[in-house]
Design an enzyme around this catalytic site. Sequence first.
Site, short mmCIF file in Angstrom:
data_model
loop_
_atom_site.label_atom_id
_atom_site.label_comp_id
_atom_site.label_asym_id
_atom_site.label_seq_id
_atom_site.Cartn_x
_atom_site.Cartn_y
_atom_site.Cartn_z
N GLY B 126 0.91 -1.33 0.14
CA GLY B 126 -0.23 0.07 0.04
C GLY B 126 0.85 1.26 -0.07
O GLY B 126 1.31 1.74 1.05
N THR B 128 0.29 3.96 -3.01
CA THR B 128 -0.34 5.30 -3.56
C THR B 128 -1.59 5.59 -2.92
O THR B 128 -2.48 5.03 -2.17
CB THR B 128 -0.76 4.77 -4.99
OG1 THR B 128 0.29 4.23 -5.61
CG2 THR B 128 -1.42 5.84 -5.84
N GLU B 248 11.74 -4.24 -9.09
CA GLU B 248 10.44 -4.18 -9.46
C GLU B 248 10.45 -3.44 -10.91
O GLU B 248 9.78 -4.29 -12.11
CB GLU B 248 9.63 -3.17 -8.91
CG GLU B 248 8.10 -3.17 -8.81
CD GLU B 248 7.34 -2.14 -8.09
OE1 GLU B 248 6.41 -2.52 -7.61
OE2 GLU B 248 7.53 -0.92 -8.66
#
Lengths: 261, 389
Positions: B126, B128, B248
């Site tokens: 979590g 954004t 990522e």
Amino acid sequence: MNIVVPIKSVIDVELNIRVQEGKIAKDGMSYIISKWDENAIEAALQLKEKHGGEVTVVSVGPDRASESLRKALAMGADKAVHVNDPAAEDSDSFGFAKILAKVAQRGPFDLIITGKQAQDTDMGGTGPILAELLGLPQVYNVIKLESDEPSTLKLNRLGHQGQEMVELKLPALIAANDSLNEPRLASLRGIMAAKKKPLDVLKLADLGLSPDEVGAKGARVRTLEFQPPKRRAAGKKFEGDAEEVTRKVMDLLANEAKIFA
Amino acid sequence: MQYTEYGLNDDRKALCRGVRELCARYGESYWQEVDRVQAYPEAFVRALTEGGYLAAMIPESYGGLGLGVTEGGLILEEINRSGGTAAACHAQMYTMGTVLRHGSPAQKERYLPPIAKGQLRLQAFGVTEPDAGSDTTSISTTAARRGDRYLVNGRKVFISRVKQSDLMLLLVRTTPKEQRGKRTEGLSVLLVDLRQAVGHGLEVRGIETMMNHHTNELTFENLEVPAENLVGEEGQGFRYILSSMNAERILIASESIGDGRYFVERSVAYANQRVVFDKPIGQNQGVQYPIARAYAAVEAARLMRDRAAEMFDQGENPGAEANMAKLLGADAAWQAANACMDTHGGYAYTREYGIERKFRETRLYLTAPVTNNMVLNYVSQNVLGLPRS
């Protein structure tokens, strides 16, 4: 229970297979384990999981066959033997069976499991000849396998008219149908472990075979040429009133296609 | 079209084949059906988990495979190349990296082995917020320390796979914006046990999107999180987020590349087979060139991804390469997607062909997890030394 599984590395039939000058074009093709051989591997692994022992996979073929062997090791086979000798190429079923018999005789085994045929040539000859050469009883086209004790298998084999239930004392050879089981996927751990498992590469001489006995020279069956299958002709389309069309189609099926004859 | 596997050693080829064979069991009809009913591809994710693929990057000492981002990328690439959607589960592969690098020994012992086994899913992060999109340092969800716990209040948006996770990492503000020292300080990472949190201070509301992507809006109202669930040091959360970005980027680039290869392969197959005006449409250069151009773009992105992954696995900092791989990959996939749509003509729009599904899915990579403009900012300012915008 020690089990030997001969496997064949074949061109991936999902790909567009091309014929050039009477031969299958091999450049750029990818190769897979012939599908019935995967059922054979799965059956062997299940028996090993039940009774213990070792599964040895064997393949006769050029360098690329090692990929198929590694995959079988990744699925869970314990060791692999790769007979990689140019003189073995273009063997017929009899030649392959002779080579496989020599490999099988290198160690004690209880059972040989093959696929019912190879996915490329669809010959289905190697297994039965191998059983004959080794003097083993054989049960073909196995669709169900049970084994309460390691010395005996209870098998269902599929025939044209039904199934035959067989009890088989080992040592023996059986050949798998694809409805025998669902071959497992190799896990990532299995793939990583496969590269550390033993893979013996042998020449014909290591097996006491001379190049004349096998390969093109020793073959009794000679492949003259390959031809691509003919393109299917376009079908017929019928439109209009359902009853009328049905009558017309039935008439054509009976009198032109003669499928009811 | 044959599979080209240049540049891959035998181990990596075997890895790719393993993934390909698994994916072959979940074909076009499977993905179309989960897309149609907007379902999570549970069976596929389970098979991938059981195969050990999502544990690829977890060290062997915690029960994983100890592989690098190179292998992780190849796995995700193959999934998307097969027509599947790695986005459904890619985060299970790398979210644990924050716990691995910054977590306490006790946290690692407790969480990593069950994550490696697939018993625990940690695939939600979590970050954004509705009022802080790409501007991560401006988040306002707060965690206030009260004795042995934190009280979390605030809102998050576009938090994916929360309903398919047992654990979630959560970026929170632990020092008010006015009191922080540097702009990048005052944020912390908490490990939230969703099995206890949902309905007890955390409300999860699904957001419908144009593709089958399981994303959510989260509301925190006095959610209690044990203080021992703080990952790393308080106030250093932004640094932890940054440290996970290169991996990522490389993995997301790999998914784009997989999509790109899917589109090119589908285009080539169709252009060869579809006959119009008595010849295969692929004979027309108007059809050929967009495919060829897309192919070149995808392969170029792949080279950049390979270089970024290699640097990462050698312990170097591939900030520039990882960002550029993400940019090039997303652009190349989008280019290939459009070429594929054009090649398929009207059939591209039918559900049956699956092209439109992939088209919708691959569009996301231009925007998430970081927009291409933010990557360009990075390249302009951090790589080329241009003034900050």
